[in-house]
Design an enzyme around this catalytic site. Structure first.
Site, PDB file in Angstrom:
ATOM      1  N   HIS A  34     -16.027   3.342 -14.627  1.00 13.09           N
ATOM      2  CA  HIS A  34     -15.770   2.604 -13.381  1.00 13.09           C
ATOM      3  C   HIS A  34     -16.964   1.752 -12.975  1.00 13.09           C
ATOM      4  CE1 HIS A  34     -14.919   2.383  -8.899  1.00 13.09           C
ATOM      5  NE2 HIS A  34     -13.774   2.002  -9.425  1.00 13.09           N
TER       6      HIS A  34
ATOM      7  N   ARG B  11     -14.192   2.771   4.826  1.00 16.56           N
ATOM      8  CA  ARG B  11     -13.000   1.935   4.963  1.00 16.56           C
ATOM      9  C   ARG B  11     -11.729   2.736   5.219  1.00 16.56           C
ATOM     10  NH1 ARG B  11     -11.443  -0.970  -0.304  1.00 16.56           N
ATOM     11  NH2 ARG B  11     -10.178   0.910  -0.620  1.00 16.56           N
TER      12      ARG B  11
ATOM     13  N   ASN C  23       0.824  -1.213   0.000  1.00 13.14           N
ATOM     14  CA  ASN C  23       0.000   0.000   0.000  1.00 13.14           C
ATOM     15  C   ASN C  23       0.854   1.257   0.000  1.00 13.14           C
ATOM     16  OD1 ASN C  23      -2.323  -1.525   0.024  1.00 13.14           O
ATOM     17  ND2 ASN C  23      -2.834  -1.130   2.164  1.00 13.14           N
TER      18      ASN C  23
END
Length: 725
Positions: free
Chosen positions: A454, A584, A67
């Site tokens: 998307h 999140r 990440n």
């Protein structure tokens, strides 16, 4: 603190008793980059939590490392471009690009320090389990010789030393590659030559080499090369040899409106990305200041800011290899998605959808293969199916959907795929998919200029017994078999007439780019409808809120970054509306501020699966509304992407979504709660220490639903699940 007195008589603000805060003030908005880094702190906590199985702890260290690599490539790369362009415009939270970089680097260094500390602690635990990553020098003589022989046979021919001197300019250093910088000389140190050696980690060569097949004993490849440099430089002396690693900017997008050929433009971008500016240099803590200064200068970096000293193992994203060691006793029990209760006995998926109405899917709890892939597979073979249209953002070689689409084209069906070439880091793969599909006659288009596609939609036109009928899948996740087992996502299979008609309009827009008047009464597509609809529904909740019928808004999503949505939620909270946000990672809104956001709670869930589904709920005075879709509340999703959010009107499906939300909102095991300053505190079980985490509970509920759909059938005995999440 800035205040604006509320003198309005507008009924939409009839519940506001206190003065309104100035919603343009930067102190009410958290920084996008810093809040995303805060999310990684929560992920790293899974590696620290003793309830997490040992090899899963290793996996979470690898996830955070990966990440952070992406964070530098995408986010820091973009901020550095702004600095380089002389942009000084402040973000909504009041920070300049350089201030954001500086603040982020402080958090990153904190994260890296904790990550190395945890890695060292986990190494000791791995040792107790017979899994060892050993320094080459600490191997026995027999093992050293075995490793040297392995190196000579399997690695040495691939290693190319590159001198750095007036005759050999500083070499190109590829993104995220591991490199050795060595100083070698024949007799006098004053005549030393610097040499760069790329560590050839790749698909066929792992980072950690297993010493022998009988033990889980590993040595790092860079360590192996560094201790056998006499093979590269026979007869020479080695003054030093240290690891370093660079990260390059991945933000190299061009203006597609000026491109004659979008495919050619993307291929050009990919070539440029390989040579993009370096945004981070990682060096071993033992590297000398002279060498680190030289590297920083050659790479065009600020030595004080852009050089990160690594006090331990470098490139910890490679620990995925160790996390994958087959030791079931040290890993989460395997999760096997179950078949969908509404489809398991159906011989024809289209008949099942037509007879039962809209069906809600929940992955990875319910199988992606036996629902979404089955939908496309049957469509490709069903002689009554006339056409298939689909949007494709990301997929994988393990996903059979592309093959089914090609089969459909070969079977004479009209197949159209809108593929997004600019899906970050998947551009090359998507170009390959596009070429393969075109070769069998699929109509491939690349969406609308200036907008990323998307949305997650499959649209099937079938000749039913009573005429043409439209069937569709609309989801929150990519058509990717790998992530479908690792990400939590929602979807629907439907033949709803209204949705089908509006999907026709959507695909006509995607394949032409023509912005004619398209009336959407049910779907909420972005960029034309979704944002204004969400804002209107928030304002409607304010108007309908009263002491007798309190308003309620609940959103579950990956990120809340859009300023307009954030400000609208602040206004709703000031009016007294209860707001539950399950976000999140990135979240700009600060909950729990008296008079400002005291009716808001912001939660974040971290577990074995990556939370990826989106749910939008409005109480609407008792006439409840539920939506699912592909969009987060981010400016890019709402204004510069084609997204699809669909209503869930069937009471049975609304009850399922309500159950999901209630489990996530009430759980005390795997839920983190944001404080007013933007930090998070993990909830802790009180009365029941054995309470399962959110994802464990949803596995149980999904299995129960399947069992109830098959009364009398003997169920496969499930292994007990570790409730660490």
């Amino acid at each position: 603190m800035k205040l604006v007195t509320d003198n309005t008589n507008d009924e939409s603000l009839n519940s506001v008793k206190a003065p309104l805060f100035d919603l343009n003030a930067p102190e009410w908005y958290l920084n996008r980059e810093v809040t995303w880094l805060e999310f990684n702190k929560r992920v790293l906590h899974e590696a620290e939590d003793p309830r997490t199985p040992l090899l899963e702890r290793v996996k979470f260290i690898a996830i955070v490392s990966s990440n952070l690599d992406e964070f530098f490539m995408k986010r820091i790369g973009g901020l550095k471009q702004q600095v380089g362009a002389g942009l000084s415009e402040l973000s909504v939270d009041g920070r300049s690009p350089q201030q954001q970089i500086t603040e982020c680097f402080e958090v990153v260094r904190e994260l890296e320090t904790k990550k190395q500390t945890l890695y060292n602690l986990i190494l000791k635990d791995l040792l107790q389990e017979g899994i060892i990553i050993e320094d080459y020098k600490n191997l026995s003589e027999e093992d050293q010789q075995a490793m040297r022989n392995f190196y000579i046979t399997n690695i040495f021919p691939l290693v190319t030393p590159q001198a750095i001197d007036p005759a050999h300019p500083f070499p190109f250093i590829s993104n995220l590659s591991l490199n050795l910088l060595a100083g070698v000389y024949a007799s006098e140190p004053e005549d030393m030559t610097l040499v760069r050696i790329k560590v050839p980690v790749g698909i066929k060569i792992p980072r950690f080499i297993q010493v022998n097949s009988d033990r889980h004993l590993f040595v790092a490849l860079g360590d192996l090369i560094a201790n056998n440099l006499d093979l590269l430089f026979p007869g020479m002396k080695i003054a030093f040899c240290e690891l370093f690693r660079v990260t390059r900017n991945a933000v190299t997008e061009k203006d597609e409106e000026q491109a004659d050929d979008l495919l050619q433009m993307i291929e050009s971008e990919l070539r440029e990305r390989k040579f993009a500016p370096v945004v981070r240099l990682e060096i071993a803590a033992t590297m000398g200041t002279l060498q680190s200064g030289m590297l920083a200068a050659e790479l065009g970096l600020n030595e004080k800011q852009d050089v990160f000293v690594v006090e331990g193992r470098m490139g910890l994203s490679d620990l995925f290899q160790i996390a994958g060691i087959p030791r079931p006793d040290l890993q989460d029990p395997p999760h096997h998605p179950c078949d969908h209760a509404k489809l398991i006995n159906a011989t024809n998926i289209f008949h099942a959808i037509r007879e039962q109405g809209t069906i809600l899917l929940h992955h990875p709890y319910e199988s992606f293969v036996t629902t979404v892939e089955r939908f496309v597979k049957e469509a490709s073979r069903d002689p009554n199916v006339q056409a298939i249209k689909m949007t494709l953002y990301r997929t994988s070689a393990g996903t059979k959907i592309v093959q089914y689409l090609m089969d459909a084209a070969l079977n004479g069906k009209q197949v159209t795929v809108v593929i997004e070439l600019k899906a970050r880091f998947d551009e090359q793969a998507n170009i390959r998919w596009a070429h393969r599909m075109e070769q069998v006659g699929i109509h491939v288009t690349y969406g609308v200029v200036g907008l990323k596609t998307h949305s997650k939609v499959i649209y099937v036109v079938r000749q039913d017994y009573n005429g043409l009928r439209r069937y569709a899948h609309i989801g929150t996740g990519n058509y990717h078999a790998g992530t479908a087992r690792l990400y939590t996502d929602l979807g629907i299979l439907t033949c709803d007439k209204n949705i089908g008609e509006e999907l026709t309009e959507l695909f006509n827009f995607l394949t032409t780019g023509l912005v004619v008047k398209r009336n959407y009464q049910h779907l909420l597509p972005a960029p034309k409808v979704l944002k204004s609809s969400l804002l209107a529904k928030i304002e409607r909740e304010i108007k309908k809120h009263s002491d007798k019928k309190p308003g309620l808004i609940q959103f579950k999503m990956n990120a809340l970054e859009d300023v307009d949505i954030t400000a609208a939620l602040y206004r709703a909270s000031q009016a007294g509306v209860k707001i539950d946000l399950i976000v999140r990672d990135t979240c700009r809104l600060r909950p729990g501020i008296p008079g400002m956001s005291e009716t808001v709670q912001v939660l974040s869930i971290v577990g074995r699966f990556l939370e990826h589904s989106r749910i939008f709920y409005f109480q609407n005075g008792g006439d409840e509304e539920y939506f699912i879709g592909s969009a987060d509340c981010m400016k890019r999703n709402l204004e510069s992407r084609v997204e699809v959010v669909a209503p869930i009107n069937k009471p049975e499906l609304q009850a399922q979504l309500r159950q999901i939300l209630n489990v996530q909102l009430s759980n005390q095991r795997s839920v983190w709660e944001m404080q007013a300053d933007g930090t998070y505190v993990q909830r802790q079980p009180t009365d029941n220490e054995s309470e399962p985490g959110v994802q464990v509970r949803l596995i149980e509920l999904t299995n129960k639903r399947l069992k109830e759909a098959q009364p009398g059938k003997k169920q496969k005995k499930l292994k007990p699940f570790n409730p660490h999440a």
